[in-house]
Design an enzyme around this catalytic site. Structure first.
Site, PDB file in Angstrom:
ATOM      1  N   GLU A 189      -9.423  -2.128   5.770  1.00 43.12           N
ATOM      2  CA  GLU A 189     -10.012  -1.822   7.075  1.00 43.12           C
ATOM      3  C   GLU A 189     -11.263  -2.671   7.304  1.00 43.12           C
ATOM      4  O   GLU A 189     -11.843  -3.199   6.353  1.00 43.12           O
ATOM      5  CB  GLU A 189     -10.408  -0.333   7.103  1.00 43.12           C
ATOM      6  CG  GLU A 189      -9.264   0.628   6.828  1.00 43.12           C
ATOM      7  CD  GLU A 189      -8.336   0.802   8.017  1.00 43.12           C
ATOM      8  OE1 GLU A 189      -8.478   0.077   9.023  1.00 43.12           O
ATOM      9  OE2 GLU A 189      -7.464   1.676   7.941  1.00 43.12           O
ATOM     10  N   ASN A 242      -7.113  -2.983  14.676  1.00 48.74           N
ATOM     11  CA  ASN A 242      -8.496  -3.336  14.318  1.00 48.74           C
ATOM     12  C   ASN A 242      -8.555  -4.549  13.391  1.00 48.74           C
ATOM     13  O   ASN A 242      -9.601  -4.845  12.831  1.00 48.74           O
ATOM     14  CB  ASN A 242      -9.186  -2.128  13.675  1.00 48.74           C
ATOM     15  CG  ASN A 242      -8.495  -1.680  12.388  1.00 48.74           C
ATOM     16  OD1 ASN A 242      -7.575  -2.333  11.909  1.00 48.74           O
ATOM     17  ND2 ASN A 242      -8.947  -0.561  11.844  1.00 48.74           N
ATOM     18  N   HIS A 295      -6.836  -4.883  10.572  1.00 50.81           N
ATOM     19  CA  HIS A 295      -6.627  -4.611   9.143  1.00 50.81           C
ATOM     20  C   HIS A 295      -5.326  -5.246   8.659  1.00 50.81           C
ATOM     21  O   HIS A 295      -4.389  -5.435   9.419  1.00 50.81           O
ATOM     22  CB  HIS A 295      -6.697  -3.106   8.829  1.00 50.81           C
ATOM     23  CG  HIS A 295      -5.502  -2.298   9.221  1.00 50.81           C
ATOM     24  ND1 HIS A 295      -5.573  -0.944   9.438  1.00 50.81           N
ATOM     25  CD2 HIS A 295      -4.201  -2.620   9.413  1.00 50.81           C
ATOM     26  CE1 HIS A 295      -4.374  -0.485   9.738  1.00 50.81           C
ATOM     27  NE2 HIS A 295      -3.519  -1.480   9.730  1.00 50.81           N
ATOM     28  N   ASP A 349       0.818  -1.218   0.000  1.00 53.71           N
ATOM     29  CA  ASP A 349       0.000   0.000   0.000  1.00 53.71           C
ATOM     30  C   ASP A 349       0.845   1.259   0.000  1.00 53.71           C
ATOM     31  O   ASP A 349       2.064   1.217   0.188  1.00 53.71           O
ATOM     32  CB  ASP A 349      -0.948  -0.016   1.217  1.00 53.71           C
ATOM     33  CG  ASP A 349      -0.238  -0.410   2.509  1.00 53.71           C
ATOM     34  OD1 ASP A 349       0.997  -0.304   2.556  1.00 53.71           O
ATOM     35  OD2 ASP A 349      -0.917  -0.819   3.451  1.00 53.71           O
TER      36      ASP A 349
HETATM   37  P1  PGA Z   1       2.755  -1.350  12.646  1.00 48.18           P
HETATM   38  O1  PGA Z   1       1.608  -1.330  11.561  1.00 48.18           O
HETATM   39  O2  PGA Z   1       3.731  -2.420  12.222  1.00 48.18           O
HETATM   40  O3  PGA Z   1       3.383   0.006  12.577  1.00 48.18           O
HETATM   41  O4  PGA Z   1       2.118  -1.642  13.962  1.00 48.18           O
HETATM   42  C1  PGA Z   1       1.036  -2.536  11.148  1.00 48.18           C
HETATM   43  C2  PGA Z   1      -0.221  -2.273  10.355  1.00 48.18           C
HETATM   44  O5  PGA Z   1      -0.959  -1.338  10.690  1.00 48.18           O
HETATM   45  O6  PGA Z   1      -0.479  -3.036   9.419  1.00 48.18           O
END
Ligand code: PGA
Length: 240
Positions: free
Chosen positions: A140, A133, A135, A67
């Site tokens: 999401e 959450n 995702h 992404d």
């Molecule tokens: P993070 O993000 O590794 O910074 O916790 C992971 C994500 O949101 O997919």
């Protein structure tokens, strides 16, 4: 779905690095699906160190990132282009033409990215972090699972979680372009890494909960080759 708990975050992430390195060793022109965020940093550091010692070679490796924010300058330190450049691309012998991140925001932009993945032969191994959450990528919680690469509007929880990379929460872009759940599920193997207590609930719901687009990662229960690697904190609810 395989699940392994490690003593600490570094060990969990390095275990993911081992799997990526093994994939490159087995197939020199592997297609890697890559993730940004804090979690994968030790995995990239490990790949860089093995590259420097001549253990792995990226000359024929192709990469596709999950992404990117819509409209962000790729030179901005908060962009995922910049992150990947800092942590991996500038430090190994990946060819610039073999490195891909999604861009744009139209349906045609998403289709072009899907076609590029397809033309490369599909993703051999997909590295994933997970949001609090549930995702994966920027998929999401929603009423249905997404299929191909698409534009998403970020949830408040994700904006808050990502605000640490920007001067203020107001500066976080409101939209991103992300591979869909269909792209992720099409990868031949998936490695999801989760660390820290804030991820414990998402890990539990991913592995033990019902399969639902309200917890996007829960669909990984259906993937034939998926491993979840956590530290003690993120795996805590699984031990109960
Ligand atoms: P993070 O993000 O590794 O910074 O916790 C992971 C994500 O949101 O997919």
């Amino acid at each position: 779905m395989e699940f392994h708990v490690y003593e600490n975050a570094k060990a969990a992430c390095e275990a993911a690095g081992v799997l990526l390195a093994a994939q490159i060793t087995r197939k020199g022109d592997s297609v890697l699906g890559l993730a940004t965020g804090s979690t994968p940093i030790p995995a990239y550091a490990m790949l860089v160190s093995w590259y420097e010692r001549g253990v792995i070679d990226f000359d024929r490796v192709r990469t596709f990132n999950l992404d990117e924010y819509v409209g962000i300058d790729p030179q901005s330190p908060a962009s995922y282009h910049y992150f990947m450049h800092e942590h991996l691309f500038s430090k190994v012998n990946l060819r610039p033409e073999n490195v891909h991140l999604p861009s744009g925001q139209t349906a045609a932009d998403g289709r072009a990215y899907d076609e590029a993945i397809h033309a490369a032969g599909g993703i051999d191994i997909q590295l994933l972090g997970i949001g609090r959450n549930g995702h994966i990528g920027f998929n999401e919680p929603a009423g249905e699972f997404t299929y191909g690469t698409h534009t998403v509007t970020l949830t408040q929880s994700t904006i808050e979680a990502n605000a640490r990379f920007f001067a203020s929460p107001d500066d976080v872009p409101r939209q991103a372009i992300s591979m869909g759940i269909g792209n992720i599920m099409a990868a031949k193997c998936i490695v999801l890494v989760a660390t820290g207590s804030a991820k414990a609930d998402a890990v539990y719901r991913t592995i033990r909960g019902p399969i639902t687009p309200r917890v996007p990662a829960s669909i990984l229960q259906l993937h034939p080759c998926c491993v979840v690697l956590t530290d003690r904190e993120a795996g805590a609810l699984m031990m109960k």
